[in-house]
Design a protein around this motif. Structure first.
Motif, PDB file in Angstrom:
ATOM      1  N   ILE A 186      -4.993 -11.046  -3.441  1.00 16.29           N
ATOM      2  CA  ILE A 186      -4.329 -10.889  -2.146  1.00 16.29           C
ATOM      3  C   ILE A 186      -2.826 -11.163  -2.263  1.00 16.29           C
ATOM      4  O   ILE A 186      -1.990 -10.349  -1.846  1.00 16.29           O
ATOM      5  CB  ILE A 186      -4.955 -11.836  -1.102  1.00 16.29           C
ATOM      6  N   ASN A 187      -2.474 -12.309  -2.828  1.00 17.42           N
ATOM      7  CA  ASN A 187      -1.072 -12.724  -2.847  1.00 17.42           C
ATOM      8  C   ASN A 187      -0.181 -11.790  -3.658  1.00 17.42           C
ATOM      9  O   ASN A 187       0.960 -11.505  -3.269  1.00 17.42           O
ATOM     10  CB  ASN A 187      -0.958 -14.144  -3.406  1.00 17.42           C
ATOM     11  N   ASN A 188      -0.676 -11.334  -4.795  1.00 15.02           N
ATOM     12  CA  ASN A 188       0.174 -10.603  -5.719  1.00 15.02           C
ATOM     13  C   ASN A 188       0.049  -9.084  -5.633  1.00 15.02           C
ATOM     14  O   ASN A 188       0.979  -8.375  -6.036  1.00 15.02           O
ATOM     15  CB  ASN A 188      -0.126 -11.041  -7.160  1.00 15.02           C
ATOM     16  N   PHE A 189      -1.078  -8.574  -5.128  1.00 18.42           N
ATOM     17  CA  PHE A 189      -1.280  -7.127  -5.179  1.00 18.42           C
ATOM     18  C   PHE A 189      -1.635  -6.508  -3.833  1.00 18.42           C
ATOM     19  O   PHE A 189      -1.891  -5.302  -3.759  1.00 18.42           O
ATOM     20  CB  PHE A 189      -2.356  -6.790  -6.216  1.00 18.42           C
ATOM     21  N   LEU A 190      -1.659  -7.308  -2.759  1.00 21.12           N
ATOM     22  CA  LEU A 190      -1.946  -6.737  -1.442  1.00 21.12           C
ATOM     23  C   LEU A 190      -0.931  -5.665  -1.063  1.00 21.12           C
ATOM     24  O   LEU A 190      -1.299  -4.579  -0.606  1.00 21.12           O
ATOM     25  CB  LEU A 190      -1.956  -7.845  -0.378  1.00 21.12           C
ATOM     26  N   VAL A 191       0.348  -5.965  -1.261  1.00 20.34           N
ATOM     27  CA  VAL A 191       1.406  -5.031  -0.865  1.00 20.34           C
ATOM     28  C   VAL A 191       1.263  -3.709  -1.623  1.00 20.34           C
ATOM     29  O   VAL A 191       1.262  -2.629  -1.027  1.00 20.34           O
ATOM     30  CB  VAL A 191       2.792  -5.657  -1.113  1.00 20.34           C
ATOM     31  N   SER A 192       1.106  -3.797  -2.937  1.00 20.27           N
ATOM     32  CA  SER A 192       0.985  -2.585  -3.742  1.00 20.27           C
ATOM     33  C   SER A 192      -0.298  -1.832  -3.435  1.00 20.27           C
ATOM     34  O   SER A 192      -0.314  -0.595  -3.368  1.00 20.27           O
ATOM     35  CB  SER A 192       1.033  -2.949  -5.235  1.00 20.27           C
ATOM     36  N   ALA A 193      -1.417  -2.560  -3.226  1.00 15.95           N
ATOM     37  CA  ALA A 193      -2.702  -1.911  -2.960  1.00 15.95           C
ATOM     38  C   ALA A 193      -2.705  -1.215  -1.605  1.00 15.95           C
ATOM     39  O   ALA A 193      -3.213  -0.095  -1.471  1.00 15.95           O
ATOM     40  CB  ALA A 193      -3.833  -2.936  -3.041  1.00 15.95           C
ATOM     41  N   LEU A 194      -2.161  -1.872  -0.579  1.00 14.76           N
ATOM     42  CA  LEU A 194      -2.069  -1.230   0.734  1.00 14.76           C
ATOM     43  C   LEU A 194      -1.210   0.026   0.677  1.00 14.76           C
ATOM     44  O   LEU A 194      -1.525   1.047   1.300  1.00 14.76           O
ATOM     45  CB  LEU A 194      -1.499  -2.209   1.763  1.00 14.76           C
ATOM     46  N   ASN A 195      -0.127  -0.051  -0.063  1.00 12.71           N
ATOM     47  CA  ASN A 195       0.762   1.095  -0.194  1.00 12.71           C
ATOM     48  C   ASN A 195       0.063   2.269  -0.873  1.00 12.71           C
ATOM     49  O   ASN A 195       0.228   3.430  -0.472  1.00 12.71           O
ATOM     50  CB  ASN A 195       2.010   0.699  -0.980  1.00 12.71           C
ATOM     51  N   ARG A 196      -0.769   1.963  -1.874  1.00 14.94           N
ATOM     52  CA  ARG A 196      -1.448   3.021  -2.622  1.00 14.94           C
ATOM     53  C   ARG A 196      -2.672   3.569  -1.905  1.00 14.94           C
ATOM     54  O   ARG A 196      -2.942   4.770  -1.960  1.00 14.94           O
ATOM     55  CB  ARG A 196      -1.849   2.492  -4.004  1.00 14.94           C
ATOM     56  N   VAL A 197      -3.446   2.708  -1.234  1.00 14.80           N
ATOM     57  CA  VAL A 197      -4.716   3.159  -0.664  1.00 14.80           C
ATOM     58  C   VAL A 197      -4.550   3.772   0.720  1.00 14.80           C
ATOM     59  O   VAL A 197      -5.253   4.721   1.091  1.00 14.80           O
ATOM     60  CB  VAL A 197      -5.753   2.016  -0.637  1.00 14.80           C
ATOM     61  N   HIS A 198      -3.619   3.246   1.530  1.00 16.53           N
ATOM     62  CA  HIS A 198      -3.436   3.741   2.899  1.00 16.53           C
ATOM     63  C   HIS A 198      -2.048   4.323   3.148  1.00 16.53           C
ATOM     64  O   HIS A 198      -1.767   4.784   4.262  1.00 16.53           O
ATOM     65  CB  HIS A 198      -3.667   2.612   3.914  1.00 16.53           C
ATOM     66  N   GLY A 199      -1.166   4.255   2.144  1.00 12.88           N
ATOM     67  CA  GLY A 199       0.200   4.709   2.350  1.00 12.88           C
ATOM     68  C   GLY A 199       1.012   3.783   3.236  1.00 12.88           C
ATOM     69  O   GLY A 199       2.013   4.202   3.833  1.00 12.88           O
ATOM     70  N   THR A 200       0.618   2.526   3.329  1.00 16.41           N
ATOM     71  CA  THR A 200       1.334   1.547   4.155  1.00 16.41           C
ATOM     72  C   THR A 200       2.730   1.308   3.574  1.00 16.41           C
ATOM     73  O   THR A 200       2.851   1.002   2.384  1.00 16.41           O
ATOM     74  CB  THR A 200       0.572   0.216   4.205  1.00 16.41           C
ATOM     75  N   PRO A 201       3.797   1.432   4.360  1.00  9.83           N
ATOM     76  CA  PRO A 201       5.143   1.152   3.850  1.00  9.83           C
ATOM     77  C   PRO A 201       5.243  -0.269   3.303  1.00  9.83           C
ATOM     78  O   PRO A 201       4.562  -1.186   3.778  1.00  9.83           O
ATOM     79  CB  PRO A 201       6.040   1.332   5.084  1.00  9.83           C
ATOM     80  N   VAL A 202       6.108  -0.451   2.294  1.00  7.37           N
ATOM     81  CA  VAL A 202       6.217  -1.754   1.631  1.00  7.37           C
ATOM     82  C   VAL A 202       6.622  -2.850   2.612  1.00  7.37           C
ATOM     83  O   VAL A 202       6.085  -3.964   2.570  1.00  7.37           O
ATOM     84  CB  VAL A 202       7.226  -1.672   0.462  1.00  7.37           C
ATOM     85  N   ASP A 203       7.556  -2.543   3.535  1.00  5.32           N
ATOM     86  CA  ASP A 203       7.983  -3.581   4.475  1.00  5.32           C
ATOM     87  C   ASP A 203       6.848  -3.950   5.436  1.00  5.32           C
ATOM     88  O   ASP A 203       6.679  -5.121   5.798  1.00  5.32           O
ATOM     89  CB  ASP A 203       9.237  -3.168   5.230  1.00  5.32           C
ATOM     90  N   SER A 204       6.038  -2.971   5.852  1.00  3.71           N
ATOM     91  CA  SER A 204       4.902  -3.260   6.733  1.00  3.71           C
ATOM     92  C   SER A 204       3.826  -4.046   5.995  1.00  3.71           C
ATOM     93  O   SER A 204       3.217  -4.975   6.551  1.00  3.71           O
ATOM     94  CB  SER A 204       4.306  -1.960   7.281  1.00  3.71           C
ATOM     95  N   ALA A 205       3.580  -3.687   4.728  1.00  2.92           N
ATOM     96  CA  ALA A 205       2.595  -4.417   3.935  1.00  2.92           C
ATOM     97  C   ALA A 205       3.054  -5.854   3.696  1.00  2.92           C
ATOM     98  O   ALA A 205       2.252  -6.799   3.735  1.00  2.92           O
ATOM     99  CB  ALA A 205       2.365  -3.703   2.607  1.00  2.92           C
ATOM    100  N   ASN A 206       4.347  -6.043   3.453  1.00  4.14           N
ATOM    101  CA  ASN A 206       4.884  -7.402   3.297  1.00  4.14           C
ATOM    102  C   ASN A 206       4.749  -8.199   4.592  1.00  4.14           C
ATOM    103  O   ASN A 206       4.517  -9.407   4.558  1.00  4.14           O
ATOM    104  CB  ASN A 206       6.348  -7.349   2.862  1.00  4.14           C
ATOM    105  N   LEU A 207       4.892  -7.526   5.735  1.00  2.00           N
ATOM    106  CA  LEU A 207       4.696  -8.206   7.010  1.00  2.00           C
ATOM    107  C   LEU A 207       3.246  -8.662   7.145  1.00  2.00           C
ATOM    108  O   LEU A 207       2.978  -9.779   7.608  1.00  2.00           O
ATOM    109  CB  LEU A 207       5.072  -7.275   8.164  1.00  2.00           C
ATOM    110  N   GLY A 208       2.308  -7.796   6.740  1.00  2.00           N
ATOM    111  CA  GLY A 208       0.905  -8.192   6.757  1.00  2.00           C
ATOM    112  C   GLY A 208       0.645  -9.377   5.854  1.00  2.00           C
ATOM    113  O   GLY A 208      -0.087 -10.313   6.222  1.00  2.00           O
ATOM    114  N   LEU A 209       1.241  -9.377   4.661  1.00  2.00           N
ATOM    115  CA  LEU A 209       1.097 -10.506   3.744  1.00  2.00           C
ATOM    116  C   LEU A 209       1.684 -11.776   4.344  1.00  2.00           C
ATOM    117  O   LEU A 209       1.103 -12.863   4.235  1.00  2.00           O
ATOM    118  CB  LEU A 209       1.781 -10.183   2.414  1.00  2.00           C
ATOM    119  N   THR A 210       2.833 -11.647   4.990  1.00  2.00           N
ATOM    120  CA  THR A 210       3.461 -12.817   5.625  1.00  2.00           C
ATOM    121  C   THR A 210       2.557 -13.405   6.705  1.00  2.00           C
ATOM    122  O   THR A 210       2.385 -14.624   6.779  1.00  2.00           O
ATOM    123  CB  THR A 210       4.822 -12.424   6.229  1.00  2.00           C
TER     124      THR A 210
END
Length: 410
Positions: free
Chosen positions: A245-269
């Motif tokens: 979760i901590n290290n690959f959530l941002v990259s995985a969300l971006n790859r699987v759903h096309g979630t923008p990096v800033d939005s994925a980082n917000l989800g991680l935050t």
């Protein structure tokens, strides 16, 4: 019946407890801050260095390997000579490692510096838990552990937006350098204000009160106790799921759903903020129950379900951050119960070595998780990241029910 009026001694004890927890919490904040500092930069570093996700994962693997090697020796050293200066030295070295990473700006130099960072990270758990167990009042021990863990997760929560903003405004090298310098300043603050960090060999409060100290000098034999080994497995599985979760959530969300990096980082935050709040709630729960294994098991199950939903459904941003916050809340509640489970099976006088030993589960998980999840991303299987994380959480249920209530002996 009227409530007892707090005595001056009670007030003094509370102040002393809070001072110790605040100082230890400052160090623990930077421990977690540095653990996660580079991961939000992976999309930037991948392009800057021209490397794969597996090579980026190797940076974290090297750090966790160094932590795994150093943590047990530091645990024995803490029990033998005391924790204060070991903790301060480790924090200063940890900050220095990231100053050097920022100044060099080279992949191979970063890999070398992460060895220093990982070795320094081996200080925190043995030293922190030894000081807390020796210094904090028994009636506030659960909340003391929860506040300690809270500060660590606050460090996690502070990373994504902080380092992304610094990288955007000043470049990633300047951002990492500044973050490293902040840890060195914090180490200096502990030197100035750290008189209350008085842990010394044999200073566990349970031992002072005549508690069982069998096994305090047992050396390595206590590590082979089934209850301690099961705690090690508990920490390992927790690290594997958390590392994903901590290290690959941002990259995985971006790859699987096309979630923008800033939005994925917000989800991680939001996940990390939820974890921090869950830790505080978990501390209150831990002081009010002895069924720590049941608390942890229920929260593992709830978190696994939330992970599966995030990985399967392309959620709008408001739904993503809400679910990630709830997921973090349930995950955070586990942490104080985790620490109380370990303390319940640890003989007095062995806190440093036992927490140093079981915390190597974090290091082992940290060695495996970056390479495993990086491999899944490189193979074009980002959805599997979420399914594997959920699987580790379900398996964790077995460890918490197996270890509960079994007191370790030499």
């Amino acid at each position: 019946m009227t409530a007892a009026t707090p005595t001056a001694e009670d007030a003094g004890s509370f102040r002393d407890d809070m001072k110790v927890i605040s100082l230890i919490g400052t160090a623990h904040f930077f421990s977690h801050f540095y653990i996660l500092l580079l991961a939000p930069l992976f999309p930037i570093l991948k392009d800057a260095f021209g490397v794969s996700y597996v090579q980026l994962g190797l940076i974290l693997t090297v750090a966790n390997a160094a932590t795994g090697v150093s943590q047990i020796p530091f645990g024995y050293l803490v029990d033998r000579v005391g924790a204060k200066w070991i903790l301060i030295g480790g924090l200063a070295a940890h900050g220095l490692a990231f100053v050097l990473i920022g100044l060099t700006g080279n992949y191979w130099a970063m890999l070398a510096c992460m060895v220093l960072a990982g070795a320094a990270n081996g200080v925190y758990h043995p030293a922190d838990y030894a000081i807390l167990s020796a210094s904090v009042s028994e009636k506030r021990m659960g909340r003391g552990f929860s506040l300690h863990t809270f500060t660590g997760f606050a460090g996690f929560a502070a990373v994504p937006m902080t380092i992304v903003w610094l990288a955007q405004e000043f470049g990633w090298q300047a951002g990492v350098t500044a973050c490293g310098a902040a840890g060195m300043v914090a180490a200096l603050a502990l030197v100035v204000f750290g008189r209350s960090l008085k842990h010394a060999p044999g200073s566990d409060k349970r031992k002072k009160k005549g508690g069982d100290d069998k096994g305090a000098g047992a050396g390595g034999s206590i590590m082979l106790n089934p209850a301690i080994l099961m705690c090690l497995m508990f920490f390992l599985l927790l690290a594997l799921s958390s590392g994903g979760i901590n290290n690959f959530l941002v990259s995985a969300l971006n790859r699987v759903h096309g979630t923008p990096v800033d939005s994925a980082n917000l989800g991680l935050t939001f996940y990390l903020v939820g974890s921090s709040l869950g830790i505080l709630l978990g501390g209150v729960i831990a002081d009010r129950t002895t069924n720590h294994n049941r608390v942890a098991a229920c929260c593992f199950l709830a978190t696994a379900v939330a992970v599966m939903i995030v990985g399967t459904v392309a959620l709008p941003i408001w739904a993503l951050v809400t679910l990630m916050a709830l997921q973090g809340l349930t995950h955070g509640i586990i942490m104080p119960s985790r620490d109380m489970i370990v303390r319940s099976v640890t003989p007095a006088g062995s806190m440093g070595k036992v927490f140093g030993f079981v915390s190597t589960g974090f290091s082992l998980g940290g060695i495996v998780a970056p390479l495993m999840f990086g491999f899944l991303l490189d193979r074009g299987e980002p959805a599997l990241v979420f399914y594997v994380i959920a699987g580790f959480m379900v398996v964790s249920l077995l460890t918490v029910f197996t270890v509960g209530g079994k007191k370790a002996t030499a």
